[in-house]
Motif scaffolding. Structure first.
Motif, short mmCIF file in Angstrom:
data_model
loop_
_atom_site.label_atom_id
_atom_site.label_comp_id
_atom_site.label_asym_id
_atom_site.label_seq_id
_atom_site.Cartn_x
_atom_site.Cartn_y
_atom_site.Cartn_z
N ARG A 148 37.48 34.54 53.39
CA ARG A 148 36.41 33.64 53.83
C ARG A 148 35.61 33.09 52.65
N MET A 149 35.79 33.67 51.50
CA MET A 149 35.03 33.25 50.33
C MET A 149 35.69 32.05 49.66
N PRO A 150 34.88 31.18 49.04
CA PRO A 150 35.48 30.11 48.23
C PRO A 150 36.32 30.73 47.11
N GLU A 151 37.40 30.09 46.75
CA GLU A 151 38.25 30.63 45.69
C GLU A 151 37.50 30.67 44.36
N PRO A 152 37.74 31.70 43.56
CA PRO A 152 37.07 31.76 42.25
C PRO A 152 37.51 30.61 41.35
N ASP A 153 36.59 30.07 40.58
CA ASP A 153 36.95 28.99 39.65
C ASP A 153 37.54 29.58 38.38
N ASP A 154 37.90 28.73 37.44
CA ASP A 154 38.57 29.17 36.22
C ASP A 154 37.68 30.12 35.40
N ASP A 155 36.37 29.81 35.35
CA ASP A 155 35.47 30.67 34.57
C ASP A 155 35.42 32.08 35.16
N GLU A 156 35.34 32.17 36.46
CA GLU A 156 35.29 33.49 37.09
C GLU A 156 36.61 34.23 36.88
N ASN A 157 37.72 33.54 37.03
CA ASN A 157 39.02 34.18 36.81
C ASN A 157 39.17 34.69 35.37
N ASP A 158 38.67 33.91 34.41
CA ASP A 158 38.73 34.35 33.01
C ASP A 158 37.95 35.64 32.81
N MET A 159 36.78 35.75 33.44
CA MET A 159 35.97 36.96 33.30
C MET A 159 36.57 38.13 34.07
N LEU A 160 37.16 37.85 35.21
CA LEU A 160 37.81 38.92 35.98
C LEU A 160 38.96 39.53 35.21
N ASP A 161 39.62 38.75 34.37
CA ASP A 161 40.71 39.30 33.55
C ASP A 161 40.22 40.39 32.61
N LEU A 162 38.90 40.41 32.33
CA LEU A 162 38.32 41.43 31.44
C LEU A 162 37.80 42.64 32.20
N ALA A 163 37.82 42.58 33.53
CA ALA A 163 37.20 43.62 34.35
C ALA A 163 38.05 44.89 34.37
N PHE A 164 37.39 46.02 34.42
CA PHE A 164 38.06 47.31 34.54
C PHE A 164 38.49 47.51 35.99
N GLY A 165 39.71 47.98 36.20
CA GLY A 165 40.19 48.28 37.54
C GLY A 165 40.35 47.06 38.42
N LEU A 166 40.82 45.96 37.84
CA LEU A 166 40.98 44.71 38.59
C LEU A 166 41.93 44.89 39.77
N GLN A 167 41.54 44.34 40.90
CA GLN A 167 42.39 44.39 42.10
C GLN A 167 42.53 43.00 42.70
N GLU A 168 43.38 42.89 43.69
CA GLU A 168 43.65 41.59 44.30
C GLU A 168 42.41 40.99 44.95
N THR A 169 41.51 41.83 45.42
CA THR A 169 40.31 41.33 46.09
C THR A 169 39.06 41.48 45.21
N SER A 170 39.25 41.50 43.90
CA SER A 170 38.11 41.61 42.98
C SER A 170 37.37 40.27 42.89
N ARG A 171 36.06 40.34 42.82
CA ARG A 171 35.22 39.17 42.59
C ARG A 171 34.06 39.56 41.67
#
Length: 202
Positions: A148-171
């Protein structure tokens, strides 16, 4: 008149000087007393018993002149959010690192980072919510709500790549704003975060 002279003679012991200016043809005078820090005007002095009162007035004047003005800033609410109006509550549940659930009433438009910080949950937000780090990483527990959430933009995806324990539903919490469609949202805080920011790679 004798009393006035006695009073004038006593002024040097108080560190004061006196001048006399007649203002009426009768035995009443306007006396002006000056010190380095105050000016007092006394009219119709007829009794030496007013000396203690005069001394107190001088002391009060000096004290007021030595008082320094100060200002204070209004307190700012942590998390920058306000409670929802009755009947307009939206609900979100945070599950912290220890597995404790925190069900919170929020208003439409609040983002998850501000909500968490306003309720003293452990979400850092090192970049201040500017989508320039991954320290507000959350994991959406229900795929239905994630969709139901808007898709993450490129900036958010770039930062999520740095997140610990990234999962398919990470935001990123700073990018998820509560809407009526997200009423009942449940998110989990990761076991740890990496404080890597976009500026680290410039």
């Amino acid at each position: 008149m004798a009393t006035s002279r006695t009073f004038a003679q006593a002024l040097p012991s108080l560190g004061l000087a006196a001048t006399r200016t007649p203002v009426r043809p009768i035995a009443q005078y306007l006396w002006t007393y000056t010190t380095a820090s105050a000016a007092l005007r006394l009219s119709s002095i007829t009794r030496g018993s007013q000396l203690p009162m005069m001394r107190r007035q001088i002391q009060m004047t000096r004290s007021l002149q030595q008082t320094r003005a100060f200002s204070a800033s209004a307190a700012t609410s942590h998390g920058h959010i306000e409670p929802p109006k009755p009947g307009e509550e939206l609900w979100v549940t945070f599950i912290d690192k220890e597995g404790n659930e925190h069900k919170l009433a929020v208003k439409e438009g609040d983002n998850l980072l501000d909500i968490a910080q306003a309720h003293d949950l452990e979400m850092e937000g090192a970049c201040g919510g500017s989508c320039a780090c991954s320290t507000c990483h959350v994991i959406v527990l229900d795929q239905e709500y994630y969709d139901r959430m808007p898709e993450p933009d490129d900036d958010e995806n770039d930062m999520l790549d740095l997140a610990f324990g990234l999962q398919e539903t990470s935001r990123l919490g700073c990018q998820v704003h509560m809407t009526k469609d997200l009423d009942g949202l449940r998110v989990k805080l990761p076991a740890m975060t990496r404080n890597l920011q976009a500026s680290d790679f410039k």
